[in-house]
Scaffold this motif. Structure first.
Motif, mmCIF file in Angstrom:
data_model
loop_
_atom_site.group_PDB
_atom_site.id
_atom_site.type_symbol
_atom_site.label_atom_id
_atom_site.label_comp_id
_atom_site.label_asym_id
_atom_site.label_seq_id
_atom_site.Cartn_x
_atom_site.Cartn_y
_atom_site.Cartn_z
ATOM 1 N N UNK A 436 4.661 -0.568 -18.106
ATOM 2 C CA UNK A 436 4.134 -1.930 -18.158
ATOM 3 C C UNK A 436 5.056 -2.876 -18.917
ATOM 4 N N UNK A 437 5.955 -2.297 -19.726
ATOM 5 C CA UNK A 437 6.972 -3.125 -20.380
ATOM 6 C C UNK A 437 8.188 -3.343 -19.490
ATOM 7 N N UNK A 438 8.341 -2.489 -18.480
ATOM 8 C CA UNK A 438 9.525 -2.556 -17.630
ATOM 9 C C UNK A 438 9.315 -3.367 -16.364
ATOM 10 N N UNK A 439 8.073 -3.527 -15.894
ATOM 11 C CA UNK A 439 7.836 -4.091 -14.564
ATOM 12 C C UNK A 439 6.728 -5.134 -14.593
ATOM 13 N N UNK A 440 6.800 -6.046 -13.622
ATOM 14 C CA UNK A 440 5.747 -7.041 -13.473
ATOM 15 C C UNK A 440 4.541 -6.519 -12.734
ATOM 16 N N UNK A 441 4.731 -5.480 -11.925
ATOM 17 C CA UNK A 441 3.625 -4.874 -11.171
ATOM 18 C C UNK A 441 3.778 -3.364 -11.229
ATOM 19 N N UNK A 442 2.736 -2.671 -11.647
ATOM 20 C CA UNK A 442 2.713 -1.216 -11.688
ATOM 21 C C UNK A 442 1.650 -0.752 -10.698
ATOM 22 N N UNK A 443 2.010 0.172 -9.803
ATOM 23 C CA UNK A 443 1.065 0.611 -8.785
ATOM 24 C C UNK A 443 1.031 2.122 -8.694
ATOM 25 N N UNK A 444 -0.083 2.630 -8.208
ATOM 26 C CA UNK A 444 -0.272 4.062 -8.049
ATOM 27 C C UNK A 444 -0.561 4.381 -6.591
ATOM 28 N N UNK A 445 0.128 5.423 -6.095
ATOM 29 C CA UNK A 445 -0.143 5.982 -4.769
ATOM 30 C C UNK A 445 -0.085 4.948 -3.650
ATOM 31 N N UNK A 446 0.947 4.180 -3.691
ATOM 32 C CA UNK A 446 1.247 3.231 -2.632
ATOM 33 C C UNK A 446 2.745 2.994 -2.642
ATOM 34 N N UNK A 447 3.167 1.980 -1.924
ATOM 35 C CA UNK A 447 4.589 1.622 -1.899
ATOM 36 C C UNK A 447 4.712 0.128 -2.156
ATOM 37 N N UNK A 448 5.719 -0.277 -2.905
ATOM 38 C CA UNK A 448 5.771 -1.665 -3.369
ATOM 39 C C UNK A 448 6.168 -2.685 -2.309
ATOM 40 N N UNK A 449 6.662 -2.224 -1.148
ATOM 41 C CA UNK A 449 7.045 -3.170 -0.101
ATOM 42 C C UNK A 449 5.793 -3.743 0.544
ATOM 43 N N UNK A 450 5.372 -4.856 0.029
ATOM 44 C CA UNK A 450 4.155 -5.527 0.455
ATOM 45 C C UNK A 450 3.579 -6.239 -0.747
ATOM 46 N N UNK A 451 3.803 -7.549 -0.847
ATOM 47 C CA UNK A 451 3.375 -8.325 -2.004
ATOM 48 C C UNK A 451 2.203 -9.202 -1.577
ATOM 49 N N UNK A 452 1.017 -8.841 -2.012
ATOM 50 C CA UNK A 452 -0.181 -9.576 -1.633
ATOM 51 C C UNK A 452 -0.162 -10.965 -2.264
ATOM 52 N N UNK A 453 -0.463 -11.992 -1.463
ATOM 53 C CA UNK A 453 -0.540 -13.357 -1.972
ATOM 54 C C UNK A 453 -1.979 -13.612 -2.384
ATOM 55 N N UNK A 454 -2.241 -13.580 -3.691
ATOM 56 C CA UNK A 454 -3.614 -13.673 -4.168
ATOM 57 C C UNK A 454 -3.622 -14.114 -5.633
ATOM 58 N N UNK A 455 -4.801 -14.124 -6.217
ATOM 59 C CA UNK A 455 -4.951 -14.601 -7.587
ATOM 60 C C UNK A 455 -4.291 -13.669 -8.610
ATOM 61 N N UNK A 456 -4.383 -12.351 -8.410
ATOM 62 C CA UNK A 456 -4.002 -11.393 -9.440
ATOM 63 C C UNK A 456 -2.588 -10.838 -9.280
ATOM 64 N N UNK A 457 -1.814 -11.342 -8.330
ATOM 65 C CA UNK A 457 -0.472 -10.803 -8.104
ATOM 66 C C UNK A 457 0.532 -11.336 -9.121
ATOM 67 N N UNK A 458 1.430 -10.440 -9.543
ATOM 68 C CA UNK A 458 2.606 -10.829 -10.321
ATOM 69 C C UNK A 458 3.836 -10.343 -9.571
ATOM 70 N N UNK A 459 4.707 -11.289 -9.223
ATOM 71 C CA UNK A 459 5.991 -10.954 -8.612
ATOM 72 C C UNK A 459 7.064 -11.529 -9.518
ATOM 73 N N UNK A 460 7.458 -10.700 -10.452
ATOM 74 C CA UNK A 460 8.433 -11.067 -11.464
ATOM 75 C C UNK A 460 8.535 -9.887 -12.408
ATOM 76 N N UNK A 461 9.298 -10.026 -13.455
ATOM 77 C CA UNK A 461 9.425 -8.923 -14.394
ATOM 78 C C UNK A 461 10.505 -9.220 -15.404
ATOM 79 N N UNK A 462 10.692 -8.323 -16.369
ATOM 80 C CA UNK A 462 11.753 -8.524 -17.361
ATOM 81 C C UNK A 462 13.127 -8.581 -16.700
ATOM 82 N N UNK A 463 14.048 -9.278 -17.344
ATOM 83 C CA UNK A 463 15.411 -9.398 -16.834
ATOM 84 C C UNK A 463 16.010 -8.005 -16.653
#
Length: 503
Positions: A436-463
Motif C-alpha cells: 500500500x506504500x508502493x502502489x496507488x491500487x492494490x488488488x487480489x485475484x485479478x489483473x490490473x489491465x482494466x481501470x474502472x472509471x468510478x468514485x473509488x478508483x485511484x490511478x496514480x502512485x508514488x514516483x
C-alpha cells in the motif's frame, strides 16, 4: 459520416493553419498533413483561456455539468467517423475504439453527475463566535475553487480516454478550468475530430470560446512553450518517464512553479503466493499471459513483473509459455513505440533467461517472457525499467522473507496484485503494509489491465509511477487536482461564491 481532417489547430473557436506541417503515419489508410504549432499559437490559446476563466470559472455547477453532457453527446454523434480515423491512425481494432469511446463519454457524464452533487467542493463553515473570550472568532467559510488554465498532453496509447476529451480534460473542465490540449502526433486526426465535438458543445451551451483549445505538434517545442507559459496553472500528462520527467522539471524550474500531474509508467508487480500457486498455477499463468498481451501490452497497468517461489517456477513458466506459443504479432501504436519495445527486449536478453523469445519486426510486436532470480533482479536496476509492450519477467524468490525484501525494494507503482488463496492470508498480511506504500491500487485475484472509471478508483502512485502520489487521473477524485482551497473570513454573503452563500 464522411469526415476528413482539416489539419488545423482549434484556438478559441477558430480553426487556424500555419506554414509548418507534419504528415501523419497511420497504421493503415491515408496519411494527412497537419499544421505544426508554435509558441505564438500557444500564447494565443493560453491568453484566450485566461480570458475565458473570468467567466467559465464562475459558472454554476449545473451549467458545467450540462456542458460535459453535451460534449459526450457530440462525441457520440461522430461515433463512426471517430472509429474510422482512430483505427487508421493507431491500428487498434474497431471494438477497442468503440469501447474506449464509451469510456470517454461515460467519464464525462460521471463527472457531470459528480459536480451536480457538490460534495467535491468540501465546503466547511465555522460560524462566528462574537462573545468568545478572550477573543471573538470570525465567520470562516472554506470551499475548493478552480485554479485557472490547465495544459493537457494527449496520450499515445489511449487516443480517446486519455487524450483530447479524456480524463484530464474532462476533470479540469468539471472543476471550472479552461483547457489547452497539446494533441499527440500519433493520432492527430482523432484528436481533431474530438476537438470539433468540444467546440460544438461550447457553442450549444454558450460557453466562452477560450474554454478549450487544441494545438497539433510533432516536436517538443509546443509542449515546452505550453508548460512555460506563465498563465498555465497546472499540467496533466500521460506518457513515458523520460518525456514526463523533462516536463516535470520544466514545471519546477519556472519562476512560479506549478503542479505537474504526470503518469509516467509502471511495471505493476504481481505476487503469486504459495497456496494459490499450488492450487491453480496453470490458471494463473494463462491469466497473466492474457493480461500481458492485451492490446499488445500497451497499457500503463500491464503486469510486466511476476514474483513467485522458485520451487514451482518451472511449471509456471512452462504454462505461461504454452499459453503464448501460438500468439500472433500485434500492431503497435507507433513506429517509435515498436522500436522501443525491440530495444527493451534486447536489453532484457542480456540480463535474464528467455522462457519465450520472439523477434518483432516493423510496427508489429510478439510476446516475450523472461526469468531471473530475486538476487539478480535486485542487483540490476535495468530489470525494473518498464518495457512498454507484451514482455513479462518472472522473478523467483527462495522464501517468504525474500519476497518481502523484493517488495520493499520496488519503486512506486500504479498497481500491485496478490494472487492468493485463503491459506495465503498470513503472507498477504505481511505484504499488504509494504504494497500500500508502493502502489496507488492494490488488488487480489485479478489483473490490473482494466481501470474502472468510478468514485473509488485511484490511478496514480508514488514516483516514478506518477509525480503526485496524492492524486488520481481516473475517477471522480481526479477533479481535485485542478482545485485549491480558499477560506473566506467575514465576507458578505453577496460576495461569496454561489456555492457558499446562505439560503
Amino acid at each position: 459520416m464522411n469526415w476528413t481532417p482539416q489539419g488545423k489547430h482549434l484556438i478559441a473557436g477558430e480553426w487556424l493553419g500555419g506554414a509548418a506541417v507534419f504528415r501523419s503515419s497511420p497504421a493503415h489508410g491515408p496519411a494527412h498533413d497537419f499544421a505544426s504549432g508554435d509558441a505564438a499559437l500557444v500564447d494565443r490559446a493560453v491568453q484566450a483561456a485566461e480570458d475565458a476563466f473570468v467567466t467559465y470559472g464562475q459558472t454554476a455547477r449545473a451549467e458545467r455539468a450540462a456542458f460535459l453532457d453535451t460534449i459526450a453527446d457530440e462525441i457520440e454523434a461522430r461515433a463512426e467517423a471517430i472509429t474510422e480515423i482512430g483505427t487508421q491512425e493507431t491500428g487498434l481494432p474497431a471494438a477497442r475504439l468503440q469501447g474506449e469511446r464509451g469510456r470517454t463519454t461515460g467519464q464525462l457524464r460521471l463527472f457531470a453527475d459528480h459536480i451536480r452533487q457538490g460534495d467535491y467542493l468540501d465546503r466547511r463553515h465555522d460560524a462566528a463566535l462574537p462573545d468568545r473570550q478572550p477573543l471573538p472568532r470570525p465567520d470562516l467559510r472554506l470551499i475548493q475553487r478552480p485554479i485557472g488554465p490547465v495544459a493537457v498532453f494527449g496520450a499515445s496509447n489511449f487516443p480517446l480516454a486519455f487524450s483530447t476529451a479524456g480524463g484530464d480534460t474532462a476533470s479540469a473542465l468539471a472543476a471550472g478550468c479552461p483547457v489547452v490540449v497539446k494533441g499527440h502526433p500519433a493520432h492527430p486526426g482523432t484528436g481533431e475530430i474530438v476537438a470539433e465535438a468540444i467546440l460544438a458543445a461550447i457553442r450549444k451551451t454558450d460557453m466562452p470560446a477560450g474554454t478549450f483549445s487544441f494545438i497539433h505538434g510533432d516536436s517538443h517545442d509546443v509542449g515546452t512553450a505550453l508548460v512555460n507559459h506563465p498563465l498555465i496553472r497546472a499540467v496533466g500528462f500521460t506518457g513515458g518517464l523520460r518525456g514526463g520527467r523533462a516536463l516535470f522539471d520544466l514545471c519546477a524550474a519556472r519562476p512560479e512553479p506549478i503542479p505537474f500531474f504526470g503518469e509516467l509508467g509502471s511495471i505493476n508487480p504481481c505476487f503469486v503466493l504459495p497456496q494459490a500457486l499450488a492450487a491453480r498455477g496453470a490458471q494463473i499463468a494463462a491469466g497473466w499471459a492474457g493480461s500481458l498481451t492485451m492490446g499488445a501490452g500497451q497499457f500503463c497497468t500491464n503486469p510486466g513483473l511476476l514474483i513467485l517461489h522458485d520451487h514451482a517456477a518451472g511449471a509456471f513458466a512452462d504454462a505461461a509459455r504454452d499459453a503464448l506459443t501460438d500468439a500472433t504479432a500485434q500492431i503497435m501504436l507507433t513506429d517509435g513505440i515498436a522500436a522501443a519495445y525491440r530495444e527493451g527486449t534486447q536489453r532484457t536478453d542480456h540480463a535474464a533467461t528467455a522462457i519465450l523469445r520472439n523477434d518483432s519486426e516493423g510496427r508489429n510486436a510478439r510476446p516475450n517472457i523472461y526469468q531471473t532470480t530475486a538476487t539478480a533482479f535486485l542487483a540490476d536496476h535495468s530489470l525494473s525499467d518498464e518495457v512498454f509492450g507484451p514482455l513479462g519477467l518472472i522473478v523467483t524468490v527462495s522464501d517468504d522473507d525474500q519476497m518481502l525484501e523484493l517488495a520493499r525494494a520496488l519503486e512506486g507503482q500504479l498497481t500491485a496484485t496478490l494472487q492468493m488463496d485463503q491459506g495465503d492470508t498470513p503472507l498477504a498480511g505481511r505484504l499488504m503494509p509494504v504494497l500500500e506504500r508502493k502502489a496507488g491500487r492494490v488488488l487480489a485475484n485479478g489483473w490490473p489491465t482494466g481501470v474502472e472509471v468510478c468514485e473509488a478508483m485511484v490511478h496514480g502512485g508514488p514516483y516514478p509511477a506518477s509525480t503526485n502520489f496524492g492524486a488520481t487521473s481516473v475517477g471522480t477524485m481526479a477533479i481535485r487536482r485542478w482545485l485549491r482551497p480558499v477560506s473566506f473570513q467575514n465576507i458578505p454573503d453577496a460576495l461569496l461564491p454561489q456555492d457558499l452563500r446562505d439560503g
